[in-house]
Design an enzyme around this catalytic site. Structure first.
Site, mmCIF file in Angstrom:
data_model
loop_
_atom_site.group_PDB
_atom_site.id
_atom_site.type_symbol
_atom_site.label_atom_id
_atom_site.label_comp_id
_atom_site.label_asym_id
_atom_site.label_seq_id
_atom_site.Cartn_x
_atom_site.Cartn_y
_atom_site.Cartn_z
ATOM 1 N NE ARG A 104 -64.385 64.525 112.869
ATOM 2 C CZ ARG A 104 -65.512 64.738 113.548
ATOM 3 N NH1 ARG A 104 -65.476 64.854 114.865
ATOM 4 N NH2 ARG A 104 -66.666 64.845 112.909
ATOM 5 C CE LYS A 126 -46.917 58.091 99.309
ATOM 6 N NZ LYS A 126 -46.553 57.540 97.984
ATOM 7 C CD GLU A 168 -39.693 50.011 97.728
ATOM 8 O OE1 GLU A 168 -39.052 51.058 97.522
ATOM 9 O OE2 GLU A 168 -40.853 49.841 97.313
ATOM 10 C CE LYS A 215 -40.802 56.309 102.194
ATOM 11 N NZ LYS A 215 -41.675 55.137 102.108
ATOM 12 N NE ARG A 229 -43.900 60.491 100.401
ATOM 13 C CZ ARG A 229 -44.434 60.365 101.608
ATOM 14 N NH1 ARG A 229 -44.730 61.435 102.313
ATOM 15 N NH2 ARG A 229 -44.662 59.172 102.110
ATOM 16 C CG ASN A 233 -44.617 57.412 93.280
ATOM 17 O OD1 ASN A 233 -44.921 56.736 94.257
ATOM 18 N ND2 ASN A 233 -45.055 58.656 93.117
ATOM 19 C CG HIS A 240 -48.154 49.874 92.964
ATOM 20 N ND1 HIS A 240 -48.365 51.173 93.366
ATOM 21 C CD2 HIS A 240 -47.479 49.275 93.987
ATOM 22 C CE1 HIS A 240 -47.839 51.359 94.568
ATOM 23 N NE2 HIS A 240 -47.294 50.215 94.959
#
Length: 353
Positions: A104, A126, A168, A215, A229, A233, A240
């Site tokens: 956990r 992420k 990026e 970022k 946020r 994307n 992707h």
């Protein structure tokens, strides 16, 4: 986040309170060879506390995550142990997920060794892995104890990986402001790759710091991606899909390259749907083509690409494909739903530009 040229001090500070024998390192085949020796000068861990996995996006899967879990179990890791993720985005994503779910949650430290990892993957919390042929389908939000940026690792990268991370950085500039786009467009990335010098290195490190700040500001404003946020994307819905398509074809495409190609298509959609200025569109596409070349894909594969986009996590439903698009540089609109016909028109623009 720590940006430093003294990785020895940063490592000592971050591991000082971890019990002896409870620090572990995750690497891949590349970072083991080029970067692990630098970290080991400080930590001097025995070999049995270092796990090396196969490098590449094709290994960012449940099987590799299971290897990490088993490695931790076999060595008696506890919730109070620490996993150091030493590598690019694949390593920090998978290692972060494995650590966040082991018992956990155990502590983990990210040390990104690629430009892409420094400006994107290792920041923002992420974690996850690819599943069912799609990018990052399984994952969660979990912040590392700390992220250490050691820019000397950039010297270990080949030109393609420098350009992957630079893609990026271009994205961060486009969603930020005309000033940021002007600054990054003016940087001589070609000379940095082919004929680097101390002045260029200092200038590039400043651009990297600014990109990370962009970022971090967005992530801190919206840690769980419920609003602002989603601007991060931009370029990723198409990107992707291209990345997954290339992986399925056995010809993996570096993430930053996929995002650049995705941005070209999504800038076209921005022009089509929101009136993104034609002049800016052509200037940005020209810059991208100069360094990233042209990606080809047959028209018969468009339906496959659209099918991949339909499984994107950002969509409101599986029959609607949503994009983050730009009205102008730095002026975004979230949740722009585009039709398959509009997407195919954008793909035509991408592959024929």
């Amino acid at each position: 986040m720590i940006i430093t040229s003294d990785i020895d001090l940063a490592l000592r500070e971050q591991t000082a309170l971890i019990a002896e024998g409870q620090v572990f390192i995750l690497t891949d085949e590349n970072t083991r060879r080029h970067c692990l020796p630098i970290v080991q000068q400080t930590l001097q861990l025995p070999e049995d506390r270092i796990l090396t996995v196969a490098a590449g996006e094709e290994h960012k899967n449940l099987q590799t995550v299971e290897l990490i879990w088993q490695f931790l179990v076999d060595r008696g890791a506890t919730r109070h142990s620490m996993l150091i993720n030493l590598g690019g985005g694949v390593i920090t994503d998978m290692g972060g997920f494995a650590a966040a779910t082991y018992m956990r949650g155990m502590q983990f430290l990210n040390i990104p060794t690629t430009l892409l990892g420094m400006v994107d993957a290792a920041a923002g919390g992420k974690t996850g892995f690819d599943f069912a042929g799609m990018k990052n389908q399984i994952g969660l939000f979990r912040m590392p104890k700390e992220t250490i940026i050691h820019t000397e690792f950039l010297r270990t990268l080949d030109p393609h990986h420098i350009l992957s991370g630079f893609g990026e950085m271009l994205k961060h500039a486009l969603i930020s402001s005309p000033l940021e786009l002007m600054a990054i467009s003016a940087f001589d990335i070609e000379q940095y790759i082919n004929r680097p010098n101390d002045e260029l290195q200092t200038e590039f490190e400043e651009l990297i710091s600014r990109s990370i700040d962009i970022k971090n500001y967005i992530v801190e404003s919206d840690p769980e991606e419920t609003g602002m946020r989603q601007t991060l994307n931009f370029g990723h819905t198409v990107g992707h899909a291209l990345e997954a398509y290339a992986l399925q074809a056995g010809e993996p495409l570096l993430h930053g390259y996929a995002v650049v190609y995705g941005m070209i298509a999504e800038l076209y959609l921005s022009h089509l749907k929101l009136g993104f200025p034609e002049r800016d569109l052509q200037q940005v596409i020209s810059l991208m083509k100069q360094f990233y070349g042209k990606y080809t894909c047959p028209c018969k594969s468009y339906d496959q690409l659209i099918s991949l986009m339909q499984h994107d996590k950002k969509n409101p439903s599986q029959d609607q494909i949503a994009f983050t698009l730009l009205r102008t540089v730095g002026n975004y609109r979230l949740g722009c739903v585009c039709t398959p016909e509009e997407i195919k028109e954008a793909l035509d623009a991408l592959f024929n530009c």
